[in-house]
Design a protein around this motif. Structure first.
Motif, PDB file in Angstrom:
ATOM      1  N   SER A 105       0.258  -1.390   0.158  1.00  5.54           N
ATOM      2  CA  SER A 105       0.272  -0.086  -0.095  1.00  5.54           C
ATOM      3  C   SER A 105       0.922   0.776  -0.420  1.00  5.54           C
ATOM      4  O   SER A 105       2.152   0.792  -0.075  1.00  5.54           O
ATOM      5  CB  SER A 105      -1.528   0.296   1.237  1.00  5.54           C
ATOM      6  OG  SER A 105       0.133   0.272   2.125  1.00  5.54           O
ATOM      7  N   LEU A 148      -6.763   1.931  -1.586  1.00  2.53           N
ATOM      8  CA  LEU A 148      -7.878   1.193   0.234  1.00  2.53           C
ATOM      9  C   LEU A 148      -8.050   0.274  -0.880  1.00  2.53           C
ATOM     10  O   LEU A 148      -8.972  -0.074  -1.489  1.00  2.53           O
ATOM     11  CB  LEU A 148      -8.281   1.832   1.621  1.00  2.53           C
ATOM     12  CG  LEU A 148      -7.385   3.179   2.212  1.00  2.53           C
ATOM     13  CD1 LEU A 148      -9.165   3.724   2.918  1.00  2.53           C
ATOM     14  CD2 LEU A 148      -6.033   2.945   2.139  1.00  2.53           C
ATOM     15  N   ALA A 149      -7.343  -0.944  -0.649  1.00  5.83           N
ATOM     16  CA  ALA A 149      -7.534  -2.416  -0.393  1.00  5.83           C
ATOM     17  C   ALA A 149      -7.199  -2.622  -2.116  1.00  5.83           C
ATOM     18  O   ALA A 149      -7.969  -4.281  -1.787  1.00  5.83           O
ATOM     19  CB  ALA A 149      -8.726  -2.645   0.043  1.00  5.83           C
ATOM     20  N   THR A 150      -7.140  -1.911  -2.870  1.00  4.42           N
ATOM     21  CA  THR A 150      -7.072  -2.753  -3.594  1.00  4.42           C
ATOM     22  C   THR A 150      -6.100  -3.598  -4.321  1.00  4.42           C
ATOM     23  O   THR A 150      -6.134  -4.359  -5.028  1.00  4.42           O
ATOM     24  CB  THR A 150      -7.202  -1.531  -4.705  1.00  4.42           C
ATOM     25  OG1 THR A 150      -6.012  -0.627  -4.800  1.00  4.42           O
ATOM     26  CG2 THR A 150      -8.167  -0.699  -4.736  1.00  4.42           C
ATOM     27  N   VAL A 175      -1.948  -3.875   4.450  1.00  5.67           N
ATOM     28  CA  VAL A 175      -3.108  -3.351   4.121  1.00  5.67           C
ATOM     29  C   VAL A 175      -3.162  -2.911   5.922  1.00  5.67           C
ATOM     30  O   VAL A 175      -2.568  -3.706   6.804  1.00  5.67           O
ATOM     31  CB  VAL A 175      -3.745  -3.863   4.002  1.00  5.67           C
ATOM     32  CG1 VAL A 175      -4.698  -5.235   4.833  1.00  5.67           C
ATOM     33  CG2 VAL A 175      -5.576  -2.970   3.561  1.00  5.67           C
ATOM     34  N   GLY A 179      -7.970  -0.237   6.361  1.00  2.01           N
ATOM     35  CA  GLY A 179      -8.293  -0.850   5.179  1.00  2.01           C
ATOM     36  C   GLY A 179      -8.438  -2.141   4.923  1.00  2.01           C
ATOM     37  O   GLY A 179      -9.629  -2.573   3.953  1.00  2.01           O
ATOM     38  N   THR A 180      -8.865  -2.053   6.230  1.00  2.00           N
ATOM     39  CA  THR A 180      -9.470  -3.478   6.215  1.00  2.00           C
ATOM     40  C   THR A 180     -11.550  -3.747   5.965  1.00  2.00           C
ATOM     41  O   THR A 180     -12.140  -5.158   6.106  1.00  2.00           O
ATOM     42  CB  THR A 180      -9.455  -4.845   7.279  1.00  2.00           C
ATOM     43  OG1 THR A 180      -9.564  -3.849   9.128  1.00  2.00           O
ATOM     44  CG2 THR A 180      -7.908  -5.217   7.421  1.00  2.00           C
ATOM     45  N   GLU A 182     -12.994  -2.158   4.316  1.00  2.00           N
ATOM     46  CA  GLU A 182     -13.125  -1.856   2.954  1.00  2.00           C
ATOM     47  C   GLU A 182     -13.883  -3.591   1.898  1.00  2.00           C
ATOM     48  O   GLU A 182     -13.440  -4.333   2.309  1.00  2.00           O
ATOM     49  CB  GLU A 182     -12.045  -1.531   1.493  1.00  2.00           C
ATOM     50  CG  GLU A 182     -11.403  -0.285   1.952  1.00  2.00           C
ATOM     51  CD  GLU A 182     -12.442   1.009   0.540  1.00  2.00           C
ATOM     52  OE1 GLU A 182     -13.501   0.454   0.143  1.00  2.00           O
ATOM     53  OE2 GLU A 182     -12.763   2.041   1.730  1.00  2.00           O
TER      54      GLU A 182
END
Ligand code: TPP
Length: 184
Positions: A105, A148-150, A175, A179-180, A182
């Motif tokens: 990230s 985020l998280a992608t 992450v 972000g978790t 998402e």
């Protein structure tokens, strides 16, 4: 209603009633810091490796300070620093084999550098450029992901492909705790 429900064979248990939490937050770290130096494990560790790990931490902290200074000078658009969490960045990256992949990230520049990416090139995206600055295939490091998280479905896709092909490859994604939340 699903076919199994129509047949009467599917009777899921009712969800448990919500209850206030009584345990002492087991996910939080201990009040006592985790120590390695002076322990039995440290005595068995390879001194060369320990020196290398420590050197990476010192370089990482210095890198964070310098990159933050560059933002103040207007030479870097943004730098999400990892000061205080250098160890998790460096140790995770160094645990990987060369054939493995890292999916970082925006906060994980130190992991990217520990993986062998040129420290200046690693800042390219954070400078506002349109490209990564390094060849992801050369170091097996995906671009630092800002949405985020992608990076998570990307890592899962690579891991799934590796499993189908029978490749012995690890996909490590990093992450933040926020972000978790998402959907990714
Ligand atoms: C999809 C998406 N939504 C919102 C943001 C804006 N944003 C950037 S950082 C951040 C907080 C992320 O917190 P966490 O995942 O805990 O990581 P940390 O930055 O604390 O390491 C948010 C909401 C974003 N980058 N991407």
């Amino acid at each position: 209603m699903t076919v199994m429900e129509q047949r009467g064979t599917y009777r899921p248990a009712p969800p448990p009633a919500w209850q206030p939490r009584t345990d002492p937050a087991p996910l939080l770290p201990d009040a006592e810091p985790y120590r390695v130096l002076g322990t039995e494990a440290a005595a068995k560790a390879d001194p060369e490796l320990l020196r290398r790990l420590y050197a990476e931490l010192v370089k990482g902290r210095r890198y964070n300070a310098q990159a933050t200074a560059l933002t103040k000078q207007g030479r870097l658009a943004v730098y999400p620093s990892s000061t205080g969490q250098e160890a998790c960045e460096v140790a995770a990256a160094l645990a990987l084999e060369e054939r493995d992949w890292l999916f970082p990230s925006y906060r994980d520049t130190l992991a990217v550098v520990a993986r062998g990416v040129d420290p200046v090139e690693a800042l390219t995206l954070l400078r506002g450029d349109w490209h990564t600055g390094y060849d992801p295939y050369e170091h097996r490091v995906a671009p630092l992901s800002t949405p985020l998280a992608t990076q998570l479905p990307h890592a899962v896709g690579l891991a799934h492909a590796a499993r189908l092909k029978g490749d012995d490859v690890v996909a490590l994604a990093m992450v933040g705790d926020g972000g978790t939340s998402e959907g990714d």
